[in-house]
Structure formats: C-alpha cells, structure tokens
Design a protein around this motif. Structure first.
Motif, mmCIF file in Angstrom:
data_model
loop_
_atom_site.group_PDB
_atom_site.id
_atom_site.type_symbol
_atom_site.label_atom_id
_atom_site.label_comp_id
_atom_site.label_asym_id
_atom_site.label_seq_id
_atom_site.Cartn_x
_atom_site.Cartn_y
_atom_site.Cartn_z
ATOM 1 N N TYR A 65 0.798 -1.225 0.000
ATOM 2 C CA TYR A 65 0.000 0.000 0.000
ATOM 3 C C TYR A 65 0.830 1.272 0.000
ATOM 4 C CZ TYR A 65 -4.239 -2.666 0.867
ATOM 5 O OH TYR A 65 -5.300 -3.532 0.748
ATOM 6 N N SER A 66 0.402 2.214 -0.817
ATOM 7 C CA SER A 66 0.981 3.538 -0.776
ATOM 8 C C SER A 66 0.508 4.223 0.497
ATOM 9 C CB SER A 66 0.559 4.345 -2.007
ATOM 10 O OG SER A 66 1.071 3.758 -3.185
ATOM 11 N N MET A 67 1.299 5.161 0.984
ATOM 12 C CA MET A 67 1.012 5.820 2.250
ATOM 13 C C MET A 67 1.190 7.325 2.118
ATOM 14 S SD MET A 67 0.365 3.254 4.376
ATOM 15 C CE MET A 67 0.596 3.959 6.016
ATOM 16 N N ALA A 68 0.716 8.044 3.126
ATOM 17 C CA ALA A 68 0.843 9.494 3.105
ATOM 18 C C ALA A 68 0.838 10.064 4.513
ATOM 19 C CB ALA A 68 -0.293 10.121 2.293
ATOM 20 N N TRP A 69 1.337 11.278 4.609
ATOM 21 C CA TRP A 69 1.247 12.058 5.836
ATOM 22 C C TRP A 69 0.334 13.246 5.598
ATOM 23 C CZ3 TRP A 69 2.958 10.796 10.581
ATOM 24 C CH2 TRP A 69 3.974 9.828 10.693
ATOM 25 N N PHE A 70 -0.608 13.429 6.507
ATOM 26 C CA PHE A 70 -1.504 14.572 6.501
ATOM 27 C C PHE A 70 -1.231 15.417 7.729
ATOM 28 C CE2 PHE A 70 -3.653 11.912 3.550
ATOM 29 C CZ PHE A 70 -4.599 12.665 2.861
ATOM 30 N N MET A 111 -1.457 18.845 13.958
ATOM 31 C CA MET A 111 -1.491 17.438 14.281
ATOM 32 C C MET A 111 -1.156 16.692 12.996
ATOM 33 S SD MET A 111 -2.090 15.312 16.844
ATOM 34 C CE MET A 111 -3.267 16.049 17.984
ATOM 35 N N TYR A 112 -0.219 15.775 13.071
ATOM 36 C CA TYR A 112 0.208 15.028 11.905
ATOM 37 C C TYR A 112 -0.317 13.605 11.963
ATOM 38 C CZ TYR A 112 3.288 18.748 10.324
ATOM 39 O OH TYR A 112 3.777 19.942 9.845
ATOM 40 N N TYR A 113 -0.884 13.172 10.845
ATOM 41 C CA TYR A 113 -1.500 11.857 10.761
ATOM 42 C C TYR A 113 -0.879 11.008 9.669
ATOM 43 C CZ TYR A 113 -5.293 14.161 13.335
ATOM 44 O OH TYR A 113 -6.032 14.854 14.258
ATOM 45 N N CYS A 114 -0.716 9.756 9.963
ATOM 46 C CA CYS A 114 -0.302 8.759 8.992
ATOM 47 C C CYS A 114 -1.563 8.177 8.360
ATOM 48 C CB CYS A 114 0.496 7.663 9.719
ATOM 49 S SG CYS A 114 0.933 6.227 8.735
ATOM 50 N N ALA A 115 -1.552 7.970 7.055
ATOM 51 C CA ALA A 115 -2.731 7.454 6.376
ATOM 52 C C ALA A 115 -2.374 6.375 5.365
ATOM 53 C CB ALA A 115 -3.466 8.591 5.666
ATOM 54 N N LYS A 116 -3.248 5.410 5.243
ATOM 55 C CA LYS A 116 -3.107 4.298 4.320
ATOM 56 C C LYS A 116 -4.076 4.475 3.159
ATOM 57 C CE LYS A 116 -4.528 -0.564 4.061
ATOM 58 N NZ LYS A 116 -5.758 -0.220 3.289
ATOM 59 N N ARG A 117 -3.606 4.224 1.950
ATOM 60 C CA ARG A 117 -4.486 4.252 0.789
ATOM 61 C C ARG A 117 -5.543 3.161 0.897
ATOM 62 N NH1 ARG A 117 -5.112 8.133 -3.361
ATOM 63 N NH2 ARG A 117 -3.097 9.182 -3.661
ATOM 64 N N SER A 118 -6.720 3.435 0.371
ATOM 65 C CA SER A 118 -7.807 2.473 0.448
ATOM 66 C C SER A 118 -7.596 1.270 -0.463
ATOM 67 C CB SER A 118 -9.136 3.151 0.106
ATOM 68 O OG SER A 118 -9.099 3.721 -1.188
ATOM 69 N N SER A 119 -6.838 1.459 -1.540
ATOM 70 C CA SER A 119 -6.556 0.382 -2.480
ATOM 71 C C SER A 119 -5.061 0.120 -2.554
ATOM 72 C CB SER A 119 -7.069 0.726 -3.878
ATOM 73 O OG SER A 119 -8.469 0.923 -3.884
ATOM 74 N N SER A 120 -4.697 -1.134 -2.689
ATOM 75 C CA SER A 120 -3.292 -1.476 -2.817
ATOM 76 C C SER A 120 -2.770 -1.019 -4.172
ATOM 77 C CB SER A 120 -3.094 -2.983 -2.650
ATOM 78 O OG SER A 120 -3.769 -3.689 -3.675
ATOM 79 N N GLY A 121 -1.471 -0.824 -4.236
ATOM 80 C CA GLY A 121 -0.862 -0.410 -5.485
ATOM 81 C C GLY A 121 0.086 0.753 -5.311
ATOM 82 N N ASP A 122 0.739 1.108 -6.399
ATOM 83 C CA ASP A 122 1.750 2.157 -6.395
ATOM 84 C C ASP A 122 1.145 3.489 -6.800
ATOM 85 O OD1 ASP A 122 4.783 2.810 -8.289
ATOM 86 O OD2 ASP A 122 4.287 3.303 -6.208
ATOM 87 N N GLY A 161 -9.239 8.863 -0.989
ATOM 88 C CA GLY A 161 -8.783 7.507 -1.201
ATOM 89 C C GLY A 161 -7.947 6.912 -0.090
ATOM 90 N N TYR A 162 -8.150 7.376 1.139
ATOM 91 C CA TYR A 162 -7.430 6.846 2.295
ATOM 92 C C TYR A 162 -8.418 6.170 3.228
ATOM 93 C CZ TYR A 162 -3.804 9.834 0.427
ATOM 94 O OH TYR A 162 -2.896 10.429 -0.410
ATOM 95 N N SER A 163 -8.112 4.964 3.623
ATOM 96 C CA SER A 163 -9.050 4.156 4.388
ATOM 97 C C SER A 163 -8.705 3.973 5.859
ATOM 98 C CB SER A 163 -9.180 2.776 3.750
ATOM 99 O OG SER A 163 -7.947 2.085 3.776
#
Length: 125
Positions: free
Chosen positions: A32-37, A92-103, A111-113
């Motif tokens: 899964y791709s990831m992001a910081w919000f 406040m900083y949050y870690c987030a996971k994409r809702s769908s697997s992939g690059d 699109g974050y679940s």
C-alpha cells in the motif's frame, strides 16, 4: 484490524527538526501507498507528503526541500523527516493508508481508508 500509530511529535523552535514515525499493523504494509496529513486548529486537513510502494514520492510545495517521506517495509514503518521547521508547520500530523493497494506515489486528498490518532507538532517562533 488495520492499525496505525504515530510517534515522534513534540515542541521545537523554528529551524529545528523532528522525525515522525508511523508503525502499521493488520495489513500487508508493503502493498500500500502511504501518506502524511496534517491539520491545524480551525484549518482543513491537508496532505503534505505521499510515497508509493516502490519508493516514489510527492510533496506539497511548501514542504519541498524540508520534509522527506520514507518507508521501511521490513519494519512496517512510515517516516517523515522534518527539517527547518516553521511555525506554519504547527499541526497534528497523521499517517494514512491508501484504500486500495498499489503504487500511487502522488499527493491526493481522497482515497485513504485508515488513519492513526496523530502526533502533535508545535513549532515556536
């Protein structure tokens, strides 16, 4: 169950640095791709950095050259190295996971679940 736990926040003076970590569990992290919000009081949530499954990254213009997102798939951990912090980075900083697997190595607001509880970053002037 998918679970994300952020750590590493704190209070620093302008120009200082912090390294945020996000420990993931309950899913195949490497797929899964990831992001910081981040979100400041009274402000809308904004995505600041994203990383794909192959290591590609994308950043908001206002953090380019200062922040670095990275991942360690063997440790199921996402990182955000923040240098030359500014008062405007307070949030406040949050870690987030994409809702769908992939690059998906690009910024996106949707699109974050899954989300962590967040870690507070405060930068004083």
């Amino acid at each position: 169950q998918e679970h994300l736990v952020e750590s590493g926040g704190g209070s620093v003076q302008a120009g200082g640095s912090l390294r945020l970590s996000c420990l993931a569990s309950g899913y195949s992290f490497s797929l899964y791709s990831m992001a910081w919000f981040r979100q400041a009081p009274g402000k809308k949530r904004d995505v600041v950095a994203a990383i794909g499954t192959k290591g590609g990254t994308d950043y908001r213009d206002y953090v380019k050259g200062r922040f670095t997102i990275s991942r360690d798939d063997s440790a199921n951990t996402l990182y955000l190295q923040m240098n030359n912090l500014k008062p405007e980075d307070t949030a406040m900083y949050y870690c987030a996971k994409r809702s769908s697997s992939g690059d998906y190595p690009f910024l996106g607001l949707l699109g974050y679940s899954s989300w962590g509880q967040g870690t507070q970053v405060t930068v004083s002037s």
